[in-house]
Design an enzyme around this catalytic site. Sequence first.
Site, PDB file in Angstrom:
ATOM      1  N   HIS A 194       0.826  -1.205   0.000  1.00 19.38           N
ATOM      2  CA  HIS A 194       0.000   0.000   0.000  1.00 19.38           C
ATOM      3  C   HIS A 194       0.859   1.253   0.000  1.00 19.38           C
ATOM      4  O   HIS A 194       0.490   2.267  -0.601  1.00 19.38           O
ATOM      5  CB  HIS A 194      -0.929  -0.013   1.223  1.00 19.38           C
ATOM      6  N   GLU A 436      -2.805 -12.487 -19.807  1.00 20.95           N
ATOM      7  CA  GLU A 436      -1.836 -12.270 -18.735  1.00 20.95           C
ATOM      8  C   GLU A 436      -1.216 -13.559 -18.215  1.00 20.95           C
ATOM      9  O   GLU A 436      -0.482 -13.547 -17.223  1.00 20.95           O
ATOM     10  CB  GLU A 436      -2.473 -11.483 -17.578  1.00 20.95           C
ATOM     11  N   ASP A 460       1.477  -9.571 -14.752  1.00 21.19           N
ATOM     12  CA  ASP A 460       1.326 -10.998 -14.471  1.00 21.19           C
ATOM     13  C   ASP A 460       1.950 -11.850 -15.567  1.00 21.19           C
ATOM     14  O   ASP A 460       2.505 -12.916 -15.289  1.00 21.19           O
ATOM     15  CB  ASP A 460      -0.151 -11.365 -14.302  1.00 21.19           C
ATOM     16  N   CYS A 507      -1.896  -2.994 -20.738  1.00 18.53           N
ATOM     17  CA  CYS A 507      -2.379  -2.258 -19.575  1.00 18.53           C
ATOM     18  C   CYS A 507      -1.505  -2.456 -18.347  1.00 18.53           C
ATOM     19  O   CYS A 507      -1.825  -1.975 -17.261  1.00 18.53           O
ATOM     20  CB  CYS A 507      -3.822  -2.641 -19.250  1.00 18.53           C
TER      21      CYS A 507
END
Length: 579
Positions: A194, A436, A460, A507
């Site tokens: 985070h 992915e 990924d 992306c």
Amino acid sequence: MSIILHGVPIGGGIAIGRAHLVLHSMEDVVHYSIDEEDVPAEVARFDEAIRATRKELEMLWGSIPENAPAELGAFLSLHIMLLSDITLTREPRDIIASQRCNAEWALKTQCDALVAQFDAIEETYLRERKHDILQVVERVFKNLDGSASDLPPVTSLLEDVILVAHDLSPADMVYFKDSNFAAFVTDVGGATSHTAILGRSLDMPSVIALHHARELMRQDEMVIVDGQQGVVIINPEETVLSEYRRRQRAWRDARRKLSSLRKGVAKTRDGTPIELVANIELPKDVEDVKRSGAMGVGLFRSEFLFLGRDTLPSEDEQFEAYRTVAEALKGQPVTVRTMDLGADKNPKWLNHGVADNPALGLTGIRLCLAEPLMFRAQLRALLRASAYGQIRILFPMVNCLPELRQSLAQLALAREELAAENVPMAPKVEVGAMIEIPSAALVVGSFVRHVDFLSIGTNDLIQYTLAIDRNDDAVSHLYDPVHPAVLKLIGHTIKTANKANIPVSVCGEMAGDPKLTRMLLGIGLRRFSMHPANILAVKQQVLATHLDEVSPLAARMLRTEDPDRIADLLNQLNALPGT
């Protein structure tokens, strides 16, 4: 004497300033015994600290400004939720009673046990959630000893202050929201922590995972933070300081020049239009999209609507979120990825447990198909929102054609249900699949007959292809976006999509890396989706590129299997005239 530290670069740019050490109380916890008759009072002291901490976090949550990163509210909500978890609130009370010890020691004992459990988890994102536990526990410690906040008054922070901490919590970030500190560095964290996500959202120089920065720095010591290279220099020599001041001026000049590109059309020097769209997590992010000059939303990570809460969001809640974004973008495309929950994002209400290897378990579209009612509620919400803008639906982690067919069947069923209820929706909603995992890239030819577009999730795809956890210090140096195997999978996917005449985008983080823009353009990519903060830097590269010049070099990169040769070719690409 100068000290050079290397960590994980999170925010771009360079900051030069004085260190401000943010201290934490957990490391100084001591143990002492209490009499049996004092146990109820000690438990009450612990309970009061929990209540005070929850009140603090709720007040901070309520004071989040409208222009703050959307992730801030979601992460603070998660921390508030953690304070309701019995593993943090009930277990320490039992330890106080059974061991007749002080509340601080009981909380530390329980915290250490929880951290050990998280350390045993293989999946990176889940393992890094231990930092959320630590951040919450440290705030409880401060309330237990009644000490004032160790954070400096906001008004005392000048623009050249570098915050140096073991970790910085979302609550700390809210505290600093009105200050003008230059950068921050932390000892812990990974690329998906985070702290890292917030650092990227704040778009300021920041470096994490430095391990011993707080121990090695002294208060007010001169520090250089290079958020581009992940380098922190303590007490730099005058020649180094002069060089970095020059680099800092160049960086600031470059940012000013970039701002002039916001309103122009993104097209190459030979006139080929390029679509630059943005990634978002929550509806509030749409303001960042508008400011960036993006042409729409290329990836709305809808799972953030499901995280940091005790219950599953209703269909109506989801509908309102999707409609808000669709209306705000006034006809620009909004690509919503259906909930990519499971492995690295496991909300409390999702009772599937933690698999032995979560990254290879029930995640992405597998979880959606395993929970058809939950999945269909989201699809209904998306179809309803399509009446208010250009909504597009993207299925994550698709492995094979049968999974894609099952997903399309659920979408068709949702449309039939809404039609029977006379609910308005767009007559046609474009549907896409994320590429992915290597299996999907290899059989992408079977997908193109069933979808309207494709989106390559490079984060990924790289990790699954190379079997490398980029957040593991032991192997992170092997994480390579231009590994020949990765390039072949990306190139094959783009070539297949272009041949079938369906749009394809990237992306993942590769899309927002200006050093890779020319290569991706050269292998046929015409649509980039990235964090809004990266749009202008990539746009600058697009405007400086002529496809006839970069395509031959990019094609040679796809053909070679020598990593050193690929690196040479990439350097040649970026050295071409125009930049």
